[in-house]
Design a protein around this motif. Structure first.
Motif, PDB file in Angstrom:
ATOM      1  N   VAL A  23       0.842  -1.196   0.000  1.00  0.00           N
ATOM      2  CA  VAL A  23       0.000   0.000   0.000  1.00  0.00           C
ATOM      3  C   VAL A  23       0.882   1.253   0.000  1.00  0.00           C
ATOM      4  N   TYR A  24       0.521   2.213  -0.838  1.00  0.00           N
ATOM      5  CA  TYR A  24       1.260   3.477  -0.885  1.00  0.00           C
ATOM      6  C   TYR A  24       0.270   4.631  -0.878  1.00  0.00           C
ATOM      7  N   GLY A  25       0.737   5.787  -0.393  1.00  0.00           N
ATOM      8  CA  GLY A  25      -0.117   6.965  -0.332  1.00  0.00           C
ATOM      9  C   GLY A  25       0.475   8.003   0.593  1.00  0.00           C
ATOM     10  N   VAL A  26      -0.236   9.104   0.748  1.00  0.00           N
ATOM     11  CA  VAL A  26       0.211  10.218   1.587  1.00  0.00           C
ATOM     12  C   VAL A  26      -0.737  10.350   2.763  1.00  0.00           C
ATOM     13  N   ALA A  27      -0.177  10.399   3.966  1.00  0.00           N
ATOM     14  CA  ALA A  27      -1.002  10.550   5.169  1.00  0.00           C
ATOM     15  C   ALA A  27      -0.604  11.814   5.920  1.00  0.00           C
ATOM     16  N   HIS A  28      -1.505  12.289   6.765  1.00  0.00           N
ATOM     17  CA  HIS A  28      -1.329  13.524   7.527  1.00  0.00           C
ATOM     18  C   HIS A  28      -0.592  13.233   8.831  1.00  0.00           C
ATOM     19  N   ASN A  29       0.460  14.046   9.092  1.00  0.00           N
ATOM     20  CA  ASN A  29       1.147  13.935  10.378  1.00  0.00           C
ATOM     21  C   ASN A  29       1.627  12.502  10.609  1.00  0.00           C
ATOM     22  N   TYR A  30       2.291  11.961   9.588  1.00  0.00           N
ATOM     23  CA  TYR A  30       2.594  10.529   9.554  1.00  0.00           C
ATOM     24  C   TYR A  30       4.074  10.351   9.280  1.00  0.00           C
ATOM     25  N   GLY A  31       4.765   9.608  10.115  1.00  0.00           N
ATOM     26  CA  GLY A  31       6.218   9.525  10.037  1.00  0.00           C
ATOM     27  C   GLY A  31       6.770   8.652   8.935  1.00  0.00           C
ATOM     28  N   ARG A  32       5.981   7.697   8.449  1.00  0.00           N
ATOM     29  CA  ARG A  32       6.514   6.733   7.503  1.00  0.00           C
ATOM     30  C   ARG A  32       6.371   7.216   6.055  1.00  0.00           C
ATOM     31  N   THR A  33       7.329   6.819   5.231  1.00  0.00           N
ATOM     32  CA  THR A  33       7.283   7.182   3.822  1.00  0.00           C
ATOM     33  C   THR A  33       6.713   6.008   3.021  1.00  0.00           C
ATOM     34  N   ASN A  34       6.785   6.091   1.713  1.00  0.00           N
ATOM     35  CA  ASN A  34       6.358   4.984   0.854  1.00  0.00           C
ATOM     36  C   ASN A  34       7.223   5.006  -0.393  1.00  0.00           C
ATOM     37  N   LEU A  35       7.125   3.975  -1.207  1.00  0.00           N
ATOM     38  CA  LEU A  35       8.031   3.813  -2.331  1.00  0.00           C
ATOM     39  C   LEU A  35       7.996   5.007  -3.287  1.00  0.00           C
ATOM     40  N   VAL A  36       6.802   5.511  -3.565  1.00  0.00           N
ATOM     41  CA  VAL A  36       6.677   6.606  -4.534  1.00  0.00           C
ATOM     42  C   VAL A  36       7.400   7.853  -4.029  1.00  0.00           C
ATOM     43  N   LEU A  37       7.148   8.238  -2.785  1.00  0.00           N
ATOM     44  CA  LEU A  37       7.784   9.452  -2.251  1.00  0.00           C
ATOM     45  C   LEU A  37       9.280   9.256  -2.040  1.00  0.00           C
ATOM     46  N   TRP A  38       9.667   8.058  -1.609  1.00  0.00           N
ATOM     47  CA  TRP A  38      11.091   7.775  -1.381  1.00  0.00           C
ATOM     48  C   TRP A  38      11.871   7.903  -2.686  1.00  0.00           C
ATOM     49  N   VAL A  39      11.356   7.321  -3.751  1.00  0.00           N
ATOM     50  CA  VAL A  39      12.033   7.410  -5.043  1.00  0.00           C
ATOM     51  C   VAL A  39      12.078   8.855  -5.517  1.00  0.00           C
ATOM     52  N   ARG A  40      10.934   9.533  -5.487  1.00  0.00           N
ATOM     53  CA  ARG A  40      10.885  10.921  -5.959  1.00  0.00           C
ATOM     54  C   ARG A  40      11.861  11.805  -5.188  1.00  0.00           C
ATOM     55  N   ASP A  41      11.809  11.723  -3.853  1.00  0.00           N
ATOM     56  CA  ASP A  41      12.634  12.618  -3.031  1.00  0.00           C
ATOM     57  C   ASP A  41      14.119  12.295  -3.164  1.00  0.00           C
ATOM     58  N   SER A  42      14.455  11.007  -3.274  1.00  0.00           N
ATOM     59  CA  SER A  42      15.862  10.626  -3.445  1.00  0.00           C
ATOM     60  C   SER A  42      16.407  11.158  -4.764  1.00  0.00           C
ATOM     61  N   LEU A  43      15.653  10.979  -5.846  1.00  0.00           N
ATOM     62  CA  LEU A  43      16.133  11.424  -7.156  1.00  0.00           C
ATOM     63  C   LEU A  43      16.187  12.942  -7.248  1.00  0.00           C
ATOM     64  N   ARG A  44      15.230  13.599  -6.628  1.00  0.00           N
ATOM     65  CA  ARG A  44      15.264  15.073  -6.614  1.00  0.00           C
ATOM     66  C   ARG A  44      16.521  15.590  -5.932  1.00  0.00           C
ATOM     67  N   ALA A  45      16.968  14.848  -4.915  1.00  0.00           N
ATOM     68  CA  ALA A  45      18.163  15.245  -4.160  1.00  0.00           C
ATOM     69  C   ALA A  45      19.449  14.765  -4.833  1.00  0.00           C
ATOM     70  N   GLY A  46      19.316  14.104  -6.007  1.00  0.00           N
ATOM     71  CA  GLY A  46      20.486  13.598  -6.712  1.00  0.00           C
ATOM     72  C   GLY A  46      21.123  12.399  -6.039  1.00  0.00           C
ATOM     73  N   LYS A  47      20.330  11.677  -5.252  1.00  0.00           N
ATOM     74  CA  LYS A  47      20.858  10.560  -4.458  1.00  0.00           C
ATOM     75  C   LYS A  47      20.638   9.233  -5.197  1.00  0.00           C
ATOM     76  N   PRO A  48      21.705   8.466  -5.451  1.00  0.00           N
ATOM     77  CA  PRO A  48      21.529   7.156  -6.088  1.00  0.00           C
ATOM     78  C   PRO A  48      20.765   6.202  -5.160  1.00  0.00           C
TER      79      PRO A  48
END
Length: 301
Positions: free
Chosen positions: A165-190
């Motif tokens: 399961v993936y998605g965006v939650a409010h005030n929620y500490g855990r990430t998910n595959l979609v956000l992890w990939v997006r944020d890592s690549l935006r930061a130039g992180k392999p």
């Protein structure tokens, strides 16, 4: 109808609250072990603290609220934590279900219990509801034991199994595959992403819709609720990069042996969702549509 949702602070719980608040025929009661994380979003939300692993609390809250339906989303879902902290995992994933099953049967409450593709071995996939379970980790064992408690209940129940399961939650500490990939690549992180596991990824909004359809129909039995696109995490990561216009060369294709994790993962699961389509009218979004929804919800994050 009066629906009580357990685990309302979690990803699925939050999506259920959002969806059920829009249904005029539903009186919603949200419950969670911790303080209500949605209080600032929905000041009028009927919320009751509830630790589902506490038998006395379960009996008291259900007797007071008298729901017609319970949707049980609360669980310990971190697979490696479950492997390492087995007593806590069993208490949250099995003992809690035992309490709910008993109370729901006694009060004639329809119970929708959330389960997982991790009850399966991963040797064959995608899987229909009749597939034979065979978990390869303790999380899967705990969720299978919980299913067996529900299956043995004399009351009215449904089991909704889901996948990644993936998605965006409010005030929620855990990430998910979609956000992890997006944020890592935006930061130039392999990043290293496995290409030898297969899943049918599930948008949290779609899973909430599936649970609502089960409750609305007071459906009984087993239902597989996911998407119908069988993808590897590596393929998902490439789709995320394409959607956001990010550098795919930062994504390294690896196999699962690259990572040392306490719990084994099933290799190939994913679900056949024909029954849910046919009996419930369930219709999930595509993974690309799901990426777009997550992207729109996470603007500014």
């Amino acid at each position: 109808m009066r629906i009580l949702v357990t685990g309302s602070n979690g990803l699925l719980g939050q999506k259920l609250v959002e969806l059920l608040r829009q249904q005029p025929e539903v009186e919603l009661v949200a419950t969670s072990r911790g303080a209500n994380k949605l209080a600032d979003l929905y000041p009028d939300l009927h919320f009751a603290p509830l630790d589902v692993a506490d038998a006395a609390q379960v009996q008291r809250v259900l007797a007071q609220v008298r729901p017609t339906h319970v949707v049980h989303t609360a669980a310990m879902t971190n697979v490696d934590e479950c492997e390492l902290n087995r007593d806590d995992c069993w208490r949250q994933n099995v003992t809690a279900v035992e309490h709910l099953v008993g109370a729901c049967a006694a009060l004639d409450i329809h119970l929708t219990h959330l389960s997982t593709d991790f009850i399966f071995s991963g040797e064959h996939g995608p899987l229909a509801e009749e597939a034979v379970p065979g978990p390869v980790n303790f999380y899967g064992e705990s969720k299978l034991a919980a299913e067996q408690l529900v299956l043995a209940s004399p009351g009215r129940w449904a089991i909704a199994r889901t996948v990644l399961v993936y998605g965006v939650a409010h005030n929620y500490g855990r990430t998910n595959l979609v956000l992890w990939v997006r944020d890592s690549l935006r930061a130039g992180k392999p990043i290293k992403v496995v290409a030898d596991q297969w899943r049918t990824p599930t948008l949290a909004e779609d899973l909430a819709q599936g649970c609502w359809l089960i409750a609305r129909h007071s459906a009984q039995g087993l239902y597989h609720i996911s998407s119908d696109e069988l993808l590897t995490p590596h393929a998902m990561a490439l789709r995320v990069a394409d959607y956001f216009g990010l550098d795919k060369s930062l994504i390294e294709k690896v196999d699962a042996s690259t990572f040392s994790q306490p719990a084994r993962r099933p290799v190939r699961t994913g679900f056949i969702i024909d029954k849910a389509r046919r009996e419930l009218g369930y219709c999930p979004r595509t993974f690309d549509e799901g990426i777009g929804i997550v992207g729109a919800q996470s603007l500014g994050h």
